[in-house]
Each structure stands twice: as structure tokens, then as C-alpha cells.
Design a protein around this motif. Structure first.
Motif, PDB file in Angstrom:
ATOM      1  N   PHE A   1       3.316 -17.124 -22.200  1.00  0.00           N
ATOM      2  CA  PHE A   1       2.882 -18.388 -21.595  1.00  0.00           C
ATOM      3  C   PHE A   1       1.426 -18.625 -21.938  1.00  0.00           C
ATOM      4  O   PHE A   1       0.742 -17.723 -22.438  1.00  0.00           O
ATOM      5  CB  PHE A   1       3.074 -18.387 -20.063  1.00  0.00           C
TER       6      PHE A   1
ATOM      7  N   ARG B   1      -4.211 -29.446 -13.334  1.00  0.00           N
ATOM      8  CA  ARG B   1      -3.777 -29.871 -14.673  1.00  0.00           C
ATOM      9  C   ARG B   1      -4.750 -30.833 -15.345  1.00  0.00           C
ATOM     10  O   ARG B   1      -4.478 -31.331 -16.428  1.00  0.00           O
ATOM     11  CB  ARG B   1      -2.379 -30.487 -14.570  1.00  0.00           C
TER      12      ARG B   1
ATOM     13  N   GLN C   1      -2.763 -30.917 -20.088  1.00  0.00           N
ATOM     14  CA  GLN C   1      -3.546 -29.770 -19.608  1.00  0.00           C
ATOM     15  C   GLN C   1      -4.486 -29.269 -20.702  1.00  0.00           C
ATOM     16  O   GLN C   1      -5.635 -28.925 -20.437  1.00  0.00           O
ATOM     17  CB  GLN C   1      -2.622 -28.610 -19.179  1.00  0.00           C
TER      18      GLN C   1
ATOM     19  N   HIS D   1      -4.231 -21.281  -3.472  1.00  0.00           N
ATOM     20  CA  HIS D   1      -3.913 -21.612  -4.869  1.00  0.00           C
ATOM     21  C   HIS D   1      -3.081 -22.893  -5.000  1.00  0.00           C
ATOM     22  O   HIS D   1      -2.101 -23.089  -4.297  1.00  0.00           O
ATOM     23  CB  HIS D   1      -3.136 -20.470  -5.539  1.00  0.00           C
ATOM     24  N   ALA D   2      -3.495 -23.748  -5.909  1.00  0.00           N
ATOM     25  CA  ALA D   2      -2.670 -24.890  -6.338  1.00  0.00           C
ATOM     26  C   ALA D   2      -2.998 -25.113  -7.812  1.00  0.00           C
ATOM     27  O   ALA D   2      -4.176 -25.079  -8.194  1.00  0.00           O
ATOM     28  CB  ALA D   2      -2.988 -26.133  -5.522  1.00  0.00           C
ATOM     29  N   SER D   3      -1.975 -25.316  -8.626  1.00  0.00           N
ATOM     30  CA  SER D   3      -2.226 -25.513 -10.068  1.00  0.00           C
ATOM     31  C   SER D   3      -3.098 -26.746 -10.285  1.00  0.00           C
ATOM     32  O   SER D   3      -2.970 -27.741  -9.577  1.00  0.00           O
ATOM     33  CB  SER D   3      -0.899 -25.694 -10.813  1.00  0.00           C
TER      34      SER D   3
ATOM     35  N   LYS E   1       1.294 -26.016  -2.197  1.00  0.00           N
ATOM     36  CA  LYS E   1       2.748 -26.234  -2.031  1.00  0.00           C
ATOM     37  C   LYS E   1       3.322 -25.233  -1.039  1.00  0.00           C
ATOM     38  O   LYS E   1       3.085 -24.012  -1.208  1.00  0.00           O
ATOM     39  CB  LYS E   1       3.446 -25.986  -3.366  1.00  0.00           C
TER      40      LYS E   1
ATOM     41  N   CYS F   1      -3.797 -23.612 -14.843  1.00  0.00           N
ATOM     42  CA  CYS F   1      -2.365 -23.920 -14.885  1.00  0.00           C
ATOM     43  C   CYS F   1      -1.690 -22.980 -15.879  1.00  0.00           C
ATOM     44  O   CYS F   1      -2.152 -22.838 -17.023  1.00  0.00           O
ATOM     45  CB  CYS F   1      -2.133 -25.373 -15.305  1.00  0.00           C
ATOM     46  N   PHE F   2      -0.655 -22.302 -15.438  1.00  0.00           N
ATOM     47  CA  PHE F   2       0.179 -21.521 -16.364  1.00  0.00           C
ATOM     48  C   PHE F   2       0.976 -22.521 -17.210  1.00  0.00           C
ATOM     49  O   PHE F   2       1.409 -23.561 -16.708  1.00  0.00           O
ATOM     50  CB  PHE F   2       1.188 -20.664 -15.593  1.00  0.00           C
ATOM     51  N   ILE F   3       1.216 -22.171 -18.489  1.00  0.00           N
ATOM     52  CA  ILE F   3       1.983 -23.068 -19.353  1.00  0.00           C
ATOM     53  C   ILE F   3       3.153 -22.299 -19.976  1.00  0.00           C
ATOM     54  O   ILE F   3       3.076 -21.786 -21.093  1.00  0.00           O
ATOM     55  CB  ILE F   3       1.101 -23.683 -20.481  1.00  0.00           C
ATOM     56  N   GLY F   4       4.250 -22.237 -19.218  1.00  0.00           N
ATOM     57  CA  GLY F   4       5.458 -21.604 -19.752  1.00  0.00           C
ATOM     58  C   GLY F   4       6.065 -22.444 -20.861  1.00  0.00           C
ATOM     59  O   GLY F   4       6.902 -21.960 -21.639  1.00  0.00           O
ATOM     60  N   GLY F   5       5.624 -23.699 -20.953  1.00  0.00           N
ATOM     61  CA  GLY F   5       6.094 -24.590 -22.017  1.00  0.00           C
ATOM     62  C   GLY F   5       5.863 -23.995 -23.404  1.00  0.00           C
ATOM     63  O   GLY F   5       6.502 -24.421 -24.380  1.00  0.00           O
TER      64      GLY F   5
ATOM     65  N   ASN G   1       2.950 -29.785 -23.157  1.00  0.00           N
ATOM     66  CA  ASN G   1       2.058 -29.961 -22.005  1.00  0.00           C
ATOM     67  C   ASN G   1       0.687 -30.428 -22.502  1.00  0.00           C
ATOM     68  O   ASN G   1      -0.336 -29.786 -22.243  1.00  0.00           O
ATOM     69  CB  ASN G   1       1.893 -28.649 -21.219  1.00  0.00           C
TER      70      ASN G   1
ATOM     71  N   ARG H   1       5.582 -22.528   0.460  1.00  0.00           N
ATOM     72  CA  ARG H   1       6.476 -21.541  -0.151  1.00  0.00           C
ATOM     73  C   ARG H   1       7.716 -21.357   0.721  1.00  0.00           C
ATOM     74  O   ARG H   1       7.764 -21.853   1.862  1.00  0.00           O
ATOM     75  CB  ARG H   1       5.754 -20.206  -0.286  1.00  0.00           C
TER      76      ARG H   1
HETATM   77  C1  LIG Z   1       5.003 -18.490 -15.812  1.00  0.00           C
HETATM   78  C2  LIG Z   1       4.707 -19.899 -15.353  1.00  0.00           C
HETATM   79  C3  LIG Z   1       4.896 -20.958 -16.209  1.00  0.00           C
HETATM   80  C4  LIG Z   1       4.550 -22.259 -15.835  1.00  0.00           C
HETATM   81  N1  LIG Z   1       4.660 -23.274 -16.747  1.00  0.00           N
HETATM   82  C5  LIG Z   1       4.162 -24.495 -16.452  1.00  0.00           C
HETATM   83  C6  LIG Z   1       4.118 -25.507 -17.443  1.00  0.00           C
HETATM   84  O1  LIG Z   1       4.564 -25.318 -18.586  1.00  0.00           O
HETATM   85  N2  LIG Z   1       3.573 -26.697 -17.124  1.00  0.00           N
HETATM   86  C7  LIG Z   1       3.057 -26.953 -15.877  1.00  0.00           C
HETATM   87  O2  LIG Z   1       2.551 -28.052 -15.661  1.00  0.00           O
HETATM   88  N3  LIG Z   1       3.101 -26.001 -14.900  1.00  0.00           N
HETATM   89  C8  LIG Z   1       3.628 -24.788 -15.156  1.00  0.00           C
HETATM   90  N4  LIG Z   1       3.637 -23.797 -14.214  1.00  0.00           N
HETATM   91  C9  LIG Z   1       3.099 -24.071 -12.869  1.00  0.00           C
HETATM   92  C10 LIG Z   1       4.212 -24.173 -11.824  1.00  0.00           C
HETATM   93  O3  LIG Z   1       4.873 -25.398 -11.962  1.00  0.00           O
HETATM   94  C11 LIG Z   1       3.553 -24.044 -10.442  1.00  0.00           C
HETATM   95  O4  LIG Z   1       2.921 -22.787 -10.341  1.00  0.00           O
HETATM   96  C12 LIG Z   1       4.570 -24.188  -9.318  1.00  0.00           C
HETATM   97  O5  LIG Z   1       5.117 -25.480  -9.303  1.00  0.00           O
HETATM   98  C13 LIG Z   1       3.910 -23.945  -7.968  1.00  0.00           C
HETATM   99  O6  LIG Z   1       2.840 -24.851  -7.791  1.00  0.00           O
HETATM  100  P1  LIG Z   1       1.351 -24.335  -7.541  1.00  0.00           P
HETATM  101  O7  LIG Z   1       0.966 -23.448  -8.684  1.00  0.00           O
HETATM  102  O8  LIG Z   1       0.508 -25.592  -7.504  1.00  0.00           O
HETATM  103  O9  LIG Z   1       1.342 -23.624  -6.247  1.00  0.00           O
HETATM  104  C14 LIG Z   1       4.037 -22.508 -14.533  1.00  0.00           C
HETATM  105  C15 LIG Z   1       3.892 -21.420 -13.651  1.00  0.00           C
HETATM  106  C16 LIG Z   1       4.206 -20.150 -14.049  1.00  0.00           C
HETATM  107  C17 LIG Z   1       4.002 -19.001 -13.084  1.00  0.00           C
END
Ligand SMILES: Cc1cc2nc3c(=O)[nH]c(=O)nc-3n(C[C@H](O)[C@H](O)[C@H](O)COP(=O)(O)O)c2cc1C
Length: 243
Positions: free
Chosen positions: A155, A13, A67, A9-11, A169, A129-133, A64, A171
């Protein structure tokens, strides 16, 4: 197979120009629904934002925009106690939603559901990509998609066909996370120093957005002051006063 998927897994965007179909989104949601659920409350709802103007606004409000701009599907993940209120009414019962426990139950239910959805999407080759923003402007976003009392956004998830590939990334070392029989804080300093070196190398050598940074320093800066203090008042406005 599953382990390989989870460990890769890698986010993502940035997505290619492909819009997920209703069948694809429905199938992902149906798979996600098989996550375990506390007392089987199934306290989640997903708003699939297909309206272009609303999707753009969601990007702006969550800070964000990138994305959302290219996402093949934009989802807003919400804890939902409104449906449970309706269930109660069917039995002439006014259910008690206003507890801190319910906020935790909702957050956990949504997170398990969401992670299932993400794994299912990644197994099909989509990037996410999760967006907690979203919690930067929870009241405005609730208004944008008409969330009733008892429902709060946690989110977003943007997903689509990847137009970029980020490196995985590193861990924390397992030993920093796994404790046997009792909590051991004494090991942290050396393990975190070791992890900082790993992360420094990762940030300095990754394919894009290279930087000089390490994990402990980032966390220190990130958590130096309270994050999103407006959340308490927002939750109260949705019927959760943390009783
Ligand atoms: C609940 C949650 C909220 C997140 N919110 C954001 C966000 O608002 N914008 C963003 O670009 N990434 C967001 N992320 C992604 C994290 O930055 C990312 O999962 C973390 O840096 C680890 O990187 P990876 O997912 O590439 O392994 C969020 C992840 C989670 C789990």
C-alpha cells in the motif's frame, strides 16, 4: 496521551502546500523501524516518491490521484525479501523465499512498521491516508519504481499538513470484536444492527460527503465479488507462488 492520539485518528486526503524534508521523512522511518518484526526479518522497504511525474503516475495507477496531488510526502510500502536474499548470499546461501508463510510475514511486518510510522506522523500533527489502491496496478507500480524480484508493494501512505479534518469514524462495538475463551458468532446480528444505526447517523450528519448508508450493506456490496484477483499472478511474478 497515546490513547487520545490513537482514538482521534481520521484519514486525511487533502494537504496544505508543505513538502516534508528529508530529515522529517528519515525520522519517521527510523521511529517506524522500532516496530516488532517477525524473527527480526525486517522485511520492509519504503520508496519515498519525490519525483513529481512519478508521484502523479502513482496517483493515477492507484486510482487515488487527489491524495497524491497535494501530499507533502508520498510513500510506497513494500514487503521486501530481496534484501534477505542478499543477506543469504553473503553466507553463500540461496534462501527460500517462495512460501505463503513469507507473504504473511511480509504483510504483517509492513503493517506494523506502517502503523508505527503513521502514529509518529500524527503525533507531529501530520495527517495521513493509507492507499491500498496501489494493489490495483501492482505490476505497473513495481515497474515505475524498479522493484526487484522478492519485493512487492502492499500500500501507499500519503501524508502532509492537513487541509481538512474528518470526524472520527465510529468503530464496531468492542463486544463485536472481543471474545472471551471461545468465538461467539451468536451475538453478531444484534450488535451489527446496533452498529448500523450508529453508522447511519454518522454518515447522515458528518461534515462532508453525507450519505444514506450503513456498515453491513457497504460490506455486503464491497465483498460480493472477489477483490483484485490479479494479485495471485502478480505475487507469482515476484517469486511467491504460495507454496
Ligand atoms: C491498508 C489500507 C488501505 C487503504 N486504502 C485506501 C485507499 O486506497 N484510498 C483511500 O482513500 N483510503 C484508503 N484507506 C483508508 C480507509 O478507507 C480508512 O482508514 C477507513 O475508512 C477508516 O477511516 P479513518 O481512517 O478515517 O478512521 C485504507 C486504509 C488501510 C488500512
Amino acid at each position: 496521551m497515546v490513547e487520545k492520539l490513537l482514538r482521534s485518528h481520521a484519514s486525511v486526503r487533502k494537504y496544505k502546500d508543505y513538502t516534508l524534508t528529508k530529515e522529517e521523512v528519515s525520522a519517521l522511518v527510523e521511529t517506524a523501524q522500532h516496530a516488532a518484526s517477525s524473527h527480526f526479518v525486517q522485511a520492509y522497504s519504503v520508496i519515498w516518491v519525490t519525483d513529481i511525474a512519478k508521484k502523479e503516475e502513482l496517483g493515477k495507477l492507484s486510482q487515488n490521484p487527489k491524495q497524491f496531488e497535494t501530499a507533502g510526502a508520498a510513500l510506497l510500502l513494500c514487503a521486501d525479501f530481496h534484501r534477505l536474499q542478499v543477506a543469504g548470499k553473503l553466507h553463500h546461501t540461496e534462501i527460500e523465499i517462495d512460501t505463503t508463510e513469507n507473504v504473511l510475514v511480509g504483510a504483517v511486518d509492513v503493517a506494523l512498521f506502517a502503523q508505527n510510522l503513521v502514529i509518529a506522523a500524527e503525533a507531529k500533527g501530520f495527517g495521513i491516508c493509507f492507499i491500498g489502491g496501489v494493489r490495483n496496478a501492482p505490476a505497473e507500480i513495481s515497474q515505475l519504481v524498479d522493484l526487484p524480484e522478492g519485493v512487492f508493494p502492499l500500500f501507499g501512505i500519503t501524508l502532509g499538513v492537513p487541509d481538512q479534518q474528518n470526524e472520527v469514524k465510529p468503530r464496531l462495538p468492542v463486544a463485536a470484536v472481543l471474545h472471551e475463551n471461545s468465538y461467539d458468532s451468536a451475538k453478531y446480528e444484534s450488535l451489527l444492527t446496533e452498529y448500523d444505526r450508529t453508522m447511519e447517523e454518522y454518515y447522515a450528519s458528518r461534515g462532508s460527503n453525507q450519505k444514506v448508508a450503513n456498515w453491513t450493506q457497504q460490506m455486503a456490496e464491497f465483498l460480493e465479488s472477489p477483490r483484485r484477483p490479479h494479485i495471485r499472478e502478480f505475487l507469482a511474478s515476484k517469486g511467491f507462488h504460495m507454496k
